[in-house]
Design a protein around this motif. Structure first.
Motif, mmCIF file in Angstrom:
data_model
loop_
_atom_site.group_PDB
_atom_site.id
_atom_site.type_symbol
_atom_site.label_atom_id
_atom_site.label_comp_id
_atom_site.label_asym_id
_atom_site.label_seq_id
_atom_site.Cartn_x
_atom_site.Cartn_y
_atom_site.Cartn_z
ATOM 1 N N PHE A 187 3.916 -5.936 5.660
ATOM 2 C CA PHE A 187 3.453 -4.606 5.257
ATOM 3 C C PHE A 187 4.532 -4.015 4.364
ATOM 4 O O PHE A 187 5.654 -3.785 4.818
ATOM 5 N N VAL A 188 4.214 -3.814 3.094
ATOM 6 C CA VAL A 188 5.164 -3.269 2.120
ATOM 7 C C VAL A 188 4.576 -1.971 1.597
ATOM 8 O O VAL A 188 3.417 -1.926 1.193
ATOM 9 N N THR A 189 5.384 -0.902 1.612
ATOM 10 C CA THR A 189 4.874 0.380 1.118
ATOM 11 C C THR A 189 5.287 0.607 -0.329
ATOM 12 O O THR A 189 6.357 0.205 -0.760
ATOM 13 N N THR A 239 0.810 -1.216 0.000
ATOM 14 C CA THR A 239 0.000 0.000 0.000
ATOM 15 C C THR A 239 0.845 1.268 0.000
ATOM 16 O O THR A 239 2.009 1.245 0.403
ATOM 17 N N ALA A 240 0.233 2.347 -0.420
ATOM 18 C CA ALA A 240 0.874 3.660 -0.355
ATOM 19 C C ALA A 240 0.735 4.250 1.049
ATOM 20 O O ALA A 240 1.403 5.226 1.386
ATOM 21 N N LYS A 241 -0.128 3.672 1.859
ATOM 22 C CA LYS A 241 -0.318 4.157 3.237
ATOM 23 C C LYS A 241 0.923 3.793 4.046
ATOM 24 O O LYS A 241 1.311 2.640 4.086
ATOM 25 N N MET A 260 -2.883 -5.528 13.968
ATOM 26 C CA MET A 260 -4.064 -5.907 14.749
ATOM 27 C C MET A 260 -4.985 -6.826 13.948
ATOM 28 O O MET A 260 -5.659 -7.681 14.515
ATOM 29 N N LEU A 261 -4.987 -6.658 12.626
ATOM 30 C CA LEU A 261 -5.808 -7.500 11.756
ATOM 31 C C LEU A 261 -5.142 -8.840 11.464
ATOM 32 O O LEU A 261 -5.719 -9.690 10.800
ATOM 33 N N ASP A 289 -1.350 2.935 10.373
ATOM 34 C CA ASP A 289 -1.706 1.932 9.363
ATOM 35 C C ASP A 289 -0.992 0.616 9.644
ATOM 36 O O ASP A 289 -1.575 -0.464 9.532
ATOM 37 N N ARG A 290 0.269 0.706 10.019
ATOM 38 C CA ARG A 290 1.047 -0.498 10.331
ATOM 39 C C ARG A 290 0.486 -1.207 11.571
ATOM 40 O O ARG A 290 0.376 -2.427 11.600
#
Length: 120
Positions: free
Chosen positions: A103-105, A84-86, A97-98, A91-92
């Motif tokens: 997580f790759v930006t 994601t761009a986030k 939590m999910l 966000d991380r």
């Protein structure tokens, strides 16, 4: 022979094609989806070994789709990596939590995607 199956989810055609090229080049079978809702349906029917999930998508975003996947017995064990761009800390944290496995930006390197694949 395929190493496994990966679901790539992104509503941006260029990003979807780029991820598909990297994953296919690494020897994996690729299934694609262009929305969070489609991702949930494809995950149920295709049973991928990993999901690369964009966050910013219309209607059902990547976070919502992942929450649905994690709450569904047949898909809760499928690892999700957000691409994601986030890039905010919140966000991380939310991704963790999910239950996200990575997580790759954006913009990302081929190596970052390959590192996530090798972790499964």
């Amino acid at each position: 022979m395929s190493k496994g199956k990966v679901l790539v989810v992104d509503d941006a055609k260029v990003d979807l094609m780029n991820l598909e090229k990297i994953v296919t080049g690494a020897g994996y079978q690729v299934v694609t989806a262009v929305s969070g809702e489609q991702a949930v349906d494809k995950a149920k029917s295709e049973k991928p070994d990993l999901i690369f999930m964009d966050v910013n998508m219309k209607e059902v975003d990547g976070f919502q789709a992942t929450r649905t996947l994690q709450g569904t017995p047949e898909t809760k064990g499928i690892p999700v990596v957000f691409v994601t761009a986030k890039n905010q800390q919140a966000d991380r944290v939310w991704a963790q939590m999910l239950g996200a496995k990575g997580f790759v930006t954006k913009p990302y390197s081929t190596e970052q995607i390959l590192d996530q694949l090798s972790a499964i």
